[in-house]
Design a protein around this motif. Sequence first.
Motif, PDB file in Angstrom:
ATOM      1  N   GLY A 343       0.823  -1.212   0.000  1.00 44.13           N
ATOM      2  CA  GLY A 343       0.000   0.000   0.000  1.00 44.13           C
ATOM      3  C   GLY A 343       0.852   1.254   0.000  1.00 44.13           C
ATOM      4  N   ILE A 344       1.933   1.240   0.796  1.00 50.05           N
ATOM      5  CA  ILE A 344       2.844   2.393   0.865  1.00 50.05           C
ATOM      6  C   ILE A 344       3.557   2.587  -0.476  1.00 50.05           C
ATOM      7  N   LEU A 345       4.058   1.487  -1.052  1.00 50.39           N
ATOM      8  CA  LEU A 345       4.798   1.577  -2.315  1.00 50.39           C
ATOM      9  C   LEU A 345       3.898   2.042  -3.460  1.00 50.39           C
ATOM     10  N   GLU A 346       2.656   1.555  -3.463  1.00 48.35           N
ATOM     11  CA  GLU A 346       1.704   1.998  -4.496  1.00 48.35           C
ATOM     12  C   GLU A 346       1.389   3.490  -4.352  1.00 48.35           C
ATOM     13  N   LYS A 347       1.280   3.925  -3.084  1.00 56.51           N
ATOM     14  CA  LYS A 347       1.009   5.349  -2.822  1.00 56.51           C
ATOM     15  C   LYS A 347       2.187   6.217  -3.294  1.00 56.51           C
ATOM     16  N   ILE A 348       3.418   5.729  -3.081  1.00 56.22           N
ATOM     17  CA  ILE A 348       4.600   6.473  -3.538  1.00 56.22           C
ATOM     18  C   ILE A 348       4.540   6.653  -5.051  1.00 56.22           C
ATOM     19  N   GLU A 349       4.261   5.562  -5.766  1.00 57.09           N
ATOM     20  CA  GLU A 349       4.202   5.651  -7.234  1.00 57.09           C
ATOM     21  C   GLU A 349       3.075   6.579  -7.701  1.00 57.09           C
ATOM     22  N   GLU A 350       1.956   6.517  -7.001  1.00 63.00           N
ATOM     23  CA  GLU A 350       0.816   7.391  -7.332  1.00 63.00           C
ATOM     24  C   GLU A 350       1.227   8.860  -7.224  1.00 63.00           C
ATOM     25  N   LEU A 351       1.966   9.193  -6.165  1.00 62.10           N
ATOM     26  CA  LEU A 351       2.412  10.581  -5.962  1.00 62.10           C
ATOM     27  C   LEU A 351       3.474  10.983  -6.984  1.00 62.10           C
ATOM     28  N   LEU A 352       4.367  10.048  -7.314  1.00 60.47           N
ATOM     29  CA  LEU A 352       5.418  10.347  -8.281  1.00 60.47           C
ATOM     30  C   LEU A 352       4.829  10.645  -9.655  1.00 60.47           C
ATOM     31  N   LYS A 353       3.798   9.903 -10.021  1.00 61.00           N
ATOM     32  CA  LYS A 353       3.157  10.115 -11.326  1.00 61.00           C
ATOM     33  C   LYS A 353       2.602  11.537 -11.454  1.00 61.00           C
ATOM     34  N   GLN A 354       2.200  12.109 -10.295  1.00 59.61           N
ATOM     35  CA  GLN A 354       1.666  13.482 -10.333  1.00 59.61           C
ATOM     36  C   GLN A 354       2.761  14.511 -10.630  1.00 59.61           C
ATOM     37  N   ASP A 355       4.004  14.202 -10.233  1.00 59.34           N
ATOM     38  CA  ASP A 355       5.116  15.144 -10.395  1.00 59.34           C
ATOM     39  C   ASP A 355       6.003  14.844 -11.606  1.00 59.34           C
ATOM     40  N   TRP A 356       6.031  13.591 -12.032  1.00 55.70           N
ATOM     41  CA  TRP A 356       6.936  13.197 -13.114  1.00 55.70           C
ATOM     42  C   TRP A 356       6.291  13.425 -14.485  1.00 55.70           C
ATOM     43  N   ASP A 357       7.114  13.432 -15.520  1.00 51.73           N
ATOM     44  CA  ASP A 357       6.641  13.645 -16.892  1.00 51.73           C
ATOM     45  C   ASP A 357       6.209  12.323 -17.534  1.00 51.73           C
ATOM     46  N   TRP A 358       5.068  12.373 -18.223  1.00 52.47           N
ATOM     47  CA  TRP A 358       4.623  11.181 -18.948  1.00 52.47           C
ATOM     48  C   TRP A 358       5.413  11.073 -20.241  1.00 52.47           C
ATOM     49  N   TYR A 359       5.757   9.837 -20.640  1.00 48.92           N
ATOM     50  CA  TYR A 359       6.488   9.655 -21.891  1.00 48.92           C
ATOM     51  C   TYR A 359       5.923   8.475 -22.677  1.00 48.92           C
ATOM     52  N   ASN A 360       6.193   8.463 -23.971  1.00 46.75           N
ATOM     53  CA  ASN A 360       5.809   7.365 -24.858  1.00 46.75           C
ATOM     54  C   ASN A 360       6.954   7.219 -25.860  1.00 46.75           C
ATOM     55  N   ILE A 361       7.568   6.036 -25.911  1.00 49.87           N
ATOM     56  CA  ILE A 361       8.772   5.868 -26.730  1.00 49.87           C
ATOM     57  C   ILE A 361       8.756   4.522 -27.449  1.00 49.87           C
ATOM     58  N   GLN A 362       9.337   4.490 -28.660  1.00 51.45           N
ATOM     59  CA  GLN A 362       9.535   3.234 -29.390  1.00 51.45           C
ATOM     60  C   GLN A 362      10.977   2.787 -29.188  1.00 51.45           C
ATOM     61  N   VAL A 363      11.148   1.541 -28.770  1.00 53.99           N
ATOM     62  CA  VAL A 363      12.496   1.013 -28.512  1.00 53.99           C
ATOM     63  C   VAL A 363      12.753  -0.172 -29.439  1.00 53.99           C
ATOM     64  N   PRO A 364      13.735  -0.078 -30.361  1.00 57.58           N
ATOM     65  CA  PRO A 364      14.059  -1.200 -31.239  1.00 57.58           C
ATOM     66  C   PRO A 364      14.477  -2.435 -30.431  1.00 57.58           C
ATOM     67  N   PRO A 365      14.247  -3.647 -30.957  1.00 52.35           N
ATOM     68  CA  PRO A 365      14.557  -4.881 -30.218  1.00 52.35           C
ATOM     69  C   PRO A 365      16.032  -5.009 -29.810  1.00 52.35           C
ATOM     70  N   ASP A 366      16.928  -4.376 -30.595  1.00 49.93           N
ATOM     71  CA  ASP A 366      18.357  -4.509 -30.252  1.00 49.93           C
ATOM     72  C   ASP A 366      18.798  -3.512 -29.168  1.00 49.93           C
ATOM     73  N   GLN A 367      17.860  -2.715 -28.645  1.00 45.32           N
ATOM     74  CA  GLN A 367      18.193  -1.737 -27.595  1.00 45.32           C
ATOM     75  C   GLN A 367      17.789  -2.277 -26.206  1.00 45.32           C
ATOM     76  N   GLY A 368      18.284  -3.472 -25.913  1.00 46.90           N
ATOM     77  CA  GLY A 368      17.929  -4.127 -24.644  1.00 46.90           C
ATOM     78  C   GLY A 368      18.354  -3.327 -23.418  1.00 46.90           C
ATOM     79  N   LYS A 369      19.521  -2.671 -23.513  1.00 49.95           N
ATOM     80  CA  LYS A 369      20.022  -1.885 -22.373  1.00 49.95           C
ATOM     81  C   LYS A 369      19.078  -0.717 -22.063  1.00 49.95           C
ATOM     82  N   LEU A 370      18.607  -0.043 -23.124  1.00 42.49           N
ATOM     83  CA  LEU A 370      17.678   1.080 -22.926  1.00 42.49           C
ATOM     84  C   LEU A 370      16.365   0.588 -22.323  1.00 42.49           C
ATOM     85  N   LEU A 371      15.894  -0.557 -22.828  1.00 35.35           N
ATOM     86  CA  LEU A 371      14.657  -1.143 -22.310  1.00 35.35           C
ATOM     87  C   LEU A 371      14.779  -1.430 -20.812  1.00 35.35           C
ATOM     88  N   TYR A 372      15.931  -1.999 -20.439  1.00 33.07           N
ATOM     89  CA  TYR A 372      16.175  -2.320 -19.025  1.00 33.07           C
ATOM     90  C   TYR A 372      16.205  -1.037 -18.186  1.00 33.07           C
TER      91      TYR A 372
END
Length: 411
Positions: A343-372
């Motif tokens: 419950g505490i960890l979910e609440k932390i993420e809920e609060l972070l989402k309010q302050d952090w920037d939303w993103y949407n990105i395409q990651v090629p299959p050979d970019q495993g490091k970026l995905l990680y």
Amino acid sequence: MTERVLLLAVKMPGADDNQFESSLTELASLSETAGGSVERTIIQNRQRIHPAYYIGEGKAAEIGELVRDLEIDLVVSNDELSPSQMRNLNDAIGVRLIDRSQLILDIFARRAHTKEGKLQVELAQLEYTLPRLRGKGEEMSRLGAGIGTRGPGETKLEIDQRHIRRRIDDIRHQLKQVVRQREQYRKRRKANDVFQIGIVGYTNAGKSTLFNQLTKGETKVENQLFATLDPLTRHIHLPSGLQALVTDTVGFIQDLPTTLVASFRSTLEEVTEADFILHIADAANDDVMQQQKTVDNLLQELGADTVPQLMVYNKLDKLSEDFIPMRHPSILVSVFESGAVSGILEKIEELLKQDWDWYNIQVPPDQGKLLYRLESETIVTQRFFQEDANAFIVNGYMRPDHELQRLVKES
């Protein structure tokens, strides 16, 4: 061996009744933590603190008799005493006398286990002792100045003062090296972009219990004040997969001796490096508001009052009536119960989402490091492979200052 303790306090006009009672309850807890058994508490109402005796001279004589009748081993004053008050009161009561600051320093000395912790406590004790030795030294020099008191004939107190000053310089030098090492460690953590959570709270609020539940660790947990002195840091994962470092810190307390705050500053400053603070409070404690304020004041003093914070009101299981949170955002839990940590960890993420920037990105299959990196350093809300684009589509939330922001903007 358990020492029989008598507590001594002066109540001034206009003192807040609840706060005064709370400080005495705390003094009793401190005495028990140090291995004492509180037999009696004496309170004197005064217009002002007696400059020579702290309490009135007649009251001091009365306590001397009580000490003998109750076979008291130690008297503890609720307020810090000057060297002359300590000496005069000691003479009047006839047993060992310490004040609140000395008591806290004694507990810290018992609890310190790491080299840094021991050095910090010793420094605080020496800095507390030195002005009190100076006072005695000045008094002795007035009584015995003259031939035979100079050079090799100097008093033991003067030698003690020189020894203490040398030891203080030596400890400060050692602590500077420790602080440098700690700063290097902090820089490495920052360079790795690891999200950092600091746990703070009033002593005995349940910080170490929560730390153990979060990290599946075995930090020493006791129903005593200052069970944790040395900060501990462990890796954890939030529900989305975001990796974080969580640090347990020393408990705060009202009227913490200034020498201790100064000595433990490098340890307490771990909190200033945090990206997020979990402030734990004991919801079942009658003085929870004052305890909360004490922690807030120290965070402000450290410059950590602007760090995003979640108030965790703990010990829900001990509440006998409805609890109304005094701070938002907040969560009410019993950290021992299943589901509390998630419950505490979910609440932390809920609060972070309010302050952090939303993103949407395409990651090629050979970019495993970026995905990680996206999965471990950001809050991923969706990830799937899109065959048309021959890429993973990842979206979620990212810290505004994260270095991956550049890649997101370029995509």
